[in-house]
Write an enzyme that holds these catalytic residues in place. Sequence first.
Site, PDB file in Angstrom:
ATOM      1  N   LYS A  43       0.856  -1.190   0.000  1.00 57.97           N
ATOM      2  CA  LYS A  43       0.000   0.000   0.000  1.00 57.97           C
ATOM      3  C   LYS A  43       0.889   1.235   0.000  1.00 57.97           C
ATOM      4  O   LYS A  43       1.928   1.263   0.680  1.00 57.97           O
ATOM      5  CB  LYS A  43      -0.883  -0.002   1.263  1.00 57.97           C
ATOM      6  CG  LYS A  43      -1.641   1.302   1.535  1.00 57.97           C
ATOM      7  CD  LYS A  43      -2.719   1.607   0.512  1.00 57.97           C
ATOM      8  CE  LYS A  43      -3.390   2.970   0.745  1.00 57.97           C
ATOM      9  NZ  LYS A  43      -4.287   3.347  -0.363  1.00 57.97           N
ATOM     10  N   CYS A 128      -2.727   9.893  -6.461  1.00 54.18           N
ATOM     11  CA  CYS A 128      -3.844   9.614  -5.551  1.00 54.18           C
ATOM     12  C   CYS A 128      -4.931  10.669  -5.734  1.00 54.18           C
ATOM     13  O   CYS A 128      -4.663  11.860  -5.589  1.00 54.18           O
ATOM     14  CB  CYS A 128      -3.410   9.591  -4.091  1.00 54.18           C
ATOM     15  SG  CYS A 128      -4.866   9.343  -3.033  1.00 54.18           S
TER      16      CYS A 128
HETATM   17  O1  RRO Z   1      -5.902   5.637  -0.723  1.00 54.83           O
HETATM   18  C1  RRO Z   1      -6.585   6.047  -1.691  1.00 54.83           C
HETATM   19  O2  RRO Z   1      -7.630   6.711  -1.556  1.00 54.83           O
HETATM   20  C2  RRO Z   1      -6.163   5.786  -3.074  1.00 54.83           C
HETATM   21  C3  RRO Z   1      -4.891   6.010  -3.544  1.00 54.83           C
HETATM   22 BR1  RRO Z   1      -3.471   6.521  -2.445  1.00 54.83          BR
HETATM   23  C4  RRO Z   1      -4.615   5.843  -4.920  1.00 54.83           C
HETATM   24  O3  RRO Z   1      -3.490   6.039  -5.423  1.00 54.83           O
HETATM   25  N1  RRO Z   1      -5.629   5.472  -5.717  1.00 54.83           N
HETATM   26  C5  RRO Z   1      -6.885   5.255  -5.264  1.00 54.83           C
HETATM   27  O4  RRO Z   1      -7.776   4.918  -6.052  1.00 54.83           O
HETATM   28  N2  RRO Z   1      -7.127   5.413  -3.918  1.00 54.83           N
END
Ligand code: RRO
Length: 311
Positions: A43, A128
């Site tokens: 993650k 993100c």
């Molecule tokens: O954690 C998120 O909300 C998230 C991330 Br970091 C990302 O790169 N892509 C996404 O769809 N959710």
Amino acid sequence: MLTTSFFDHTFENPFMNASGVHCMTHEELDELAASKAGAFITKSATLESRAGNPEPRYFDVPLGSINSMGLPNKGLDYYLDYALSYQEKQTRPLFFSVAGMSVEENLEMLWVIQKSNFNGITELNLSCPNVPGKPQVAYDFPLTKTILTEVFQFFTKPLGVKLPPYFDMAHFDEMAEILNQFPLTYVNSINSIGNGLYIDPMTESVVIKPKDGFGGIGGEYVKPTALANVRAFYTRLNPSIKIIGTGGIRSGQDAFEHLLCGATMLQVGTELHKEGPAIFERLTAELTAIMDEKGYTSIDEFRGKLKTINV
Ligand code: RRO
């Protein structure tokens, strides 16, 4: 038959999880390590752990998913500890994702990784879509160039970037021109399509809580956009920069299409969330069956060889 050379390693198959799915905890990472995935990724980490956005924040829908997780993660050290102990036992490289909330935070995390004994591959997530008040970095072209310039002043380990989807030829050209100036190991296209809105007409409501229901879209909805991004970068980037194809991979056929567009590795997010790590067995079997039927004995025989219509 599915073996894939990437960086300085040969993976058993090209399939991985997409960062964010099934990789938040050591337990989930262990499950990926034990699965049939060719490789796996953590993650996206920030320096300190984060709780992320309020729930509900991930919702499976018939044609894909919508999420606004808000970068919940256990912090850089938690994943770095995992990576360092994993590499003691395993020769296959682990992919390590970081997504700082600022340029400075990204540089600091990469500095920690550079100084550590980590010998895997780092992915810098520039896309993100879900942190309120923080636009997707890679939609800001000058900022992307600035970050990469600073990163490559000191970072000498293999590095890839996770990109958001682009929707205009001029943007493919402009981003590729920037990326080609750096010794990147790969680009990963695509992150979720940012800030879609899924609504339930029965309840007349949104389905996730953060940002009044707006969130990143994944799954079947995004495959044509993902294929276009993989193809656009494959045809524009220096051949030394590999492509990881992510977006809408639910079957061996979807994987085959990403490979035809030029992807080297393939990541699965939405469908992994729906099916769990057993999906990798199904995908490898389905891709193998397609290759058998077509008479291909290796992915290299067709990777990138998408035909266009010229009559
Ligand atoms: O954690 C998120 O909300 C998230 C991330 Br970091 C990302 O790169 N892509 C996404 O769809 N959710």
